[in-house]
Enzyme design. Sequence first.
Site, PDB file in Angstrom:
ATOM      1  N   ASP A  40      66.397 111.752  79.417  1.00 46.66           N
ATOM      2  CA  ASP A  40      67.843 111.984  78.507  1.00 46.66           C
ATOM      3  C   ASP A  40      66.924 111.163  77.658  1.00 46.66           C
ATOM      4  O   ASP A  40      65.947 110.449  76.977  1.00 46.66           O
ATOM      5  CB  ASP A  40      68.042 109.927  78.757  1.00 46.66           C
ATOM      6  CG  ASP A  40      69.538 110.245  79.089  1.00 46.66           C
ATOM      7  OD1 ASP A  40      69.776 110.204  77.687  1.00 46.66           O
ATOM      8  OD2 ASP A  40      70.415 110.585  79.724  1.00 46.66           O
ATOM      9  N   PHE A 163      80.437 117.169  94.190  1.00 45.95           N
ATOM     10  CA  PHE A 163      81.504 116.955  94.650  1.00 45.95           C
ATOM     11  C   PHE A 163      81.384 115.211  95.006  1.00 45.95           C
ATOM     12  O   PHE A 163      82.083 114.276  96.135  1.00 45.95           O
ATOM     13  CB  PHE A 163      82.165 117.276  95.728  1.00 45.95           C
ATOM     14  CG  PHE A 163      81.899 119.073  95.870  1.00 45.95           C
ATOM     15  CD1 PHE A 163      83.801 119.411  94.740  1.00 45.95           C
ATOM     16  CD2 PHE A 163      81.090 120.192  96.200  1.00 45.95           C
ATOM     17  CE1 PHE A 163      83.196 120.682  94.565  1.00 45.95           C
ATOM     18  CE2 PHE A 163      81.288 120.930  95.638  1.00 45.95           C
ATOM     19  CZ  PHE A 163      82.441 121.831  95.165  1.00 45.95           C
ATOM     20  N   LYS A 233      84.032 124.071  91.415  1.00 45.76           N
ATOM     21  CA  LYS A 233      84.747 122.772  90.993  1.00 45.76           C
ATOM     22  C   LYS A 233      86.018 121.954  90.426  1.00 45.76           C
ATOM     23  O   LYS A 233      87.061 121.435  90.989  1.00 45.76           O
ATOM     24  CB  LYS A 233      83.869 122.708  90.622  1.00 45.76           C
ATOM     25  CG  LYS A 233      83.597 121.234  89.474  1.00 45.76           C
ATOM     26  CD  LYS A 233      83.135 119.920  90.424  1.00 45.76           C
ATOM     27  CE  LYS A 233      83.342 118.699  89.850  1.00 45.76           C
ATOM     28  NZ  LYS A 233      83.224 117.663  90.572  1.00 45.76           N
ATOM     29  N   ASN A 237      89.218 119.607  92.223  1.00 45.42           N
ATOM     30  CA  ASN A 237      89.115 118.494  91.618  1.00 45.42           C
ATOM     31  C   ASN A 237      91.189 118.274  91.243  1.00 45.42           C
ATOM     32  O   ASN A 237      91.928 117.544  91.657  1.00 45.42           O
ATOM     33  CB  ASN A 237      88.608 118.066  90.545  1.00 45.42           C
ATOM     34  CG  ASN A 237      87.530 117.534  90.796  1.00 45.42           C
ATOM     35  OD1 ASN A 237      87.235 117.362  92.008  1.00 45.42           O
ATOM     36  ND2 ASN A 237      86.475 117.140  89.658  1.00 45.42           N
ATOM     37  N   PHE A 278      93.723 111.100 100.047  1.00 38.03           N
ATOM     38  CA  PHE A 278      94.382 111.260  98.971  1.00 38.03           C
ATOM     39  C   PHE A 278      95.631 111.341  98.947  1.00 38.03           C
ATOM     40  O   PHE A 278      96.126 111.372  97.728  1.00 38.03           O
ATOM     41  CB  PHE A 278      93.069 112.638  97.776  1.00 38.03           C
ATOM     42  CG  PHE A 278      91.893 112.197  97.880  1.00 38.03           C
ATOM     43  CD1 PHE A 278      91.268 111.928  96.798  1.00 38.03           C
ATOM     44  CD2 PHE A 278      91.345 112.732  98.493  1.00 38.03           C
ATOM     45  CE1 PHE A 278      90.444 111.957  95.925  1.00 38.03           C
ATOM     46  CE2 PHE A 278      89.800 112.704  98.225  1.00 38.03           C
ATOM     47  CZ  PHE A 278      89.776 111.754  96.619  1.00 38.03           C
ATOM     48  N   LEU A 279      96.328 111.265  99.792  1.00 35.70           N
ATOM     49  CA  LEU A 279      98.013 110.881  99.469  1.00 35.70           C
ATOM     50  C   LEU A 279      98.207 109.545  99.572  1.00 35.70           C
ATOM     51  O   LEU A 279      98.528 108.651  99.941  1.00 35.70           O
ATOM     52  CB  LEU A 279      98.183 111.807 101.453  1.00 35.70           C
ATOM     53  CG  LEU A 279      98.320 112.910 101.132  1.00 35.70           C
ATOM     54  CD1 LEU A 279      99.248 113.128 102.865  1.00 35.70           C
ATOM     55  CD2 LEU A 279     100.004 113.127  99.980  1.00 35.70           C
ATOM     56  N   GLY A 286      92.523 108.608  88.206  1.00 37.68           N
ATOM     57  CA  GLY A 286      91.387 108.143  87.085  1.00 37.68           C
ATOM     58  C   GLY A 286      89.747 108.437  86.613  1.00 37.68           C
ATOM     59  O   GLY A 286      89.959 109.673  87.863  1.00 37.68           O
ATOM     60  N   CYS A 289      87.070 112.987  86.084  1.00 36.14           N
ATOM     61  CA  CYS A 289      86.895 114.004  86.322  1.00 36.14           C
ATOM     62  C   CYS A 289      88.623 114.727  86.762  1.00 36.14           C
ATOM     63  O   CYS A 289      89.003 115.544  85.909  1.00 36.14           O
ATOM     64  CB  CYS A 289      86.237 114.054  88.433  1.00 36.14           C
ATOM     65  SG  CYS A 289      84.903 113.318  88.149  1.00 36.14           S
ATOM     66  N   LYS A 349      88.326 102.735  89.980  1.00 36.65           N
ATOM     67  CA  LYS A 349      88.328 102.529  91.639  1.00 36.65           C
ATOM     68  C   LYS A 349      87.257 101.632  91.591  1.00 36.65           C
ATOM     69  O   LYS A 349      86.496 101.715  91.032  1.00 36.65           O
ATOM     70  CB  LYS A 349      87.797 103.649  92.132  1.00 36.65           C
ATOM     71  CG  LYS A 349      86.617 104.700  91.967  1.00 36.65           C
ATOM     72  CD  LYS A 349      85.640 105.797  92.896  1.00 36.65           C
ATOM     73  CE  LYS A 349      86.413 105.219  93.586  1.00 36.65           C
ATOM     74  NZ  LYS A 349      85.345 107.111  94.630  1.00 36.65           N
TER      75      LYS A 349
END
Length: 479
Positions: A40, A163, A233, A237, A278-279, A286, A289, A349
């Site tokens: 980095d 993922f 990908k 998403n 995801f329902l 937020g 991604c 989250k």
Amino acid sequence: MSHPPTLHSPLKVAVVGTGYVGLGTAALLAYFGHQVVGLDIDQDKVAMLRRGELPIYEPGLGELMAVCGDRLRWTDDYASAIPDADVIFICVGTPPLPGGQPDLRYLAAAAQDVARNLNGKMQVVVNKSTVPVGTGDWVTRIIEEHAPDYKAHQYNVVSNPEFLREGTALFDSLYPDRLVLGGNNEHGVARLLELYAPLIEQDFEAPAHVPRPAGYTRPEVVATSLSSAEMIKYAANAFLALKISFANEIAGLCERVDADIEEVVRGIGSDTRIGRQFLSAGAGWGGSCFGKDTSALISTGEEYGYDMPILRAAVTINLRQRQLIVAKLQKHLHRLQGKRVAVLGMAFKPNTDDLRDAPAHDTIARLNELGATVVAHDPVAMERARREWGHLKYVEAESAGAALVGADAVILMTEWKQYAELDWNEAVKTMRQPVVIDARNVLRGGLPGGTLERIGRRGQSQPQPQSGPALHLKPEATK
């Protein structure tokens, strides 16, 4: 203590970028027995990592890195990391530009610096950053232009999208559903299959703090072209974002026809063609991604004169959902000028300190505009918020309970387990007005003496008979 597998031919790996993806990738491959150097250009981050400190919050990551020992080191120098590497991962950020397109400046800079330090042997450059379709070919051109003594098929570019879900990144890394490897020739993909052999065969000893789930066998390997891997990908998403927006749109109608969104999604999610994940109705998506990738797909379509109305609608619904939270508050408090509002949860989250595109940011900003005094709390993200949310006005609370004292209302914005386990019947007694807006549908039962507003569910403002704790964590909230 868990031990990594003994590899017949451990590879040398360089990982460029030490964000959520880069750190997880470096730790995973070092755990498998490869020699890994994380790179980095931020010297402060490198210094932190050398001291054994993490610049992000991710459960279990520190423990996994500690097991790796001297197989994992850190540097800010391309010349010390790239020449000897068999595989080089690029894991830099691609934040959205105002028009929705991803900003590829950091990727271009990293690719150029990698190319200048390639040493002539067969090396594979892996793009793990989320990028538009065609970026792999662009990175190949960058390497052609900047690598010394470039020869065809000497350096291979592969797309290997991640993922991961923040908060469960180690679990997702060790026991993935699939492994996507995209390349335009067989040499690069073959090297990645060698690198990931322990993951594919699942012959490593599972870390004690991230045990292998019962019934898990091995990931599906999807070997494909560069362009298809990049599209996989984005499409994955975007589809998950669609499911969240669909649940929120149905939730709005549920409120109007006296149906319960929790019962509705349980009914439709039991259909294996749909699935329950995801329902979740609430404040909307937020993080780094969903919004970025959905906007990028829409932007790519515009470049080709191809409209994507379904994705546009998903974005619109998500923005509307954030406005709905404050609208529910106004329904009970009417004017917010001078009111004291507690906001529980700042991260987008639970189990992460990531604040990128967090719904709580927009809620606090709107409360500022309407003249409310905001008191905020988050179990892990407040320190990061001091650095990244300096433009917002709020007072930090030392605990969730302290945030509620004297408040006219509280908004539960992040489904942290600590908040669900709070004794709400007692906590609301310290409030000036016991109004609770549960923007994540975490709380169950009634709220005696108070008003409980949820998303797509009937509110409860009258005392209810209780046969145990009035409010508790719903099982799916921890997923």
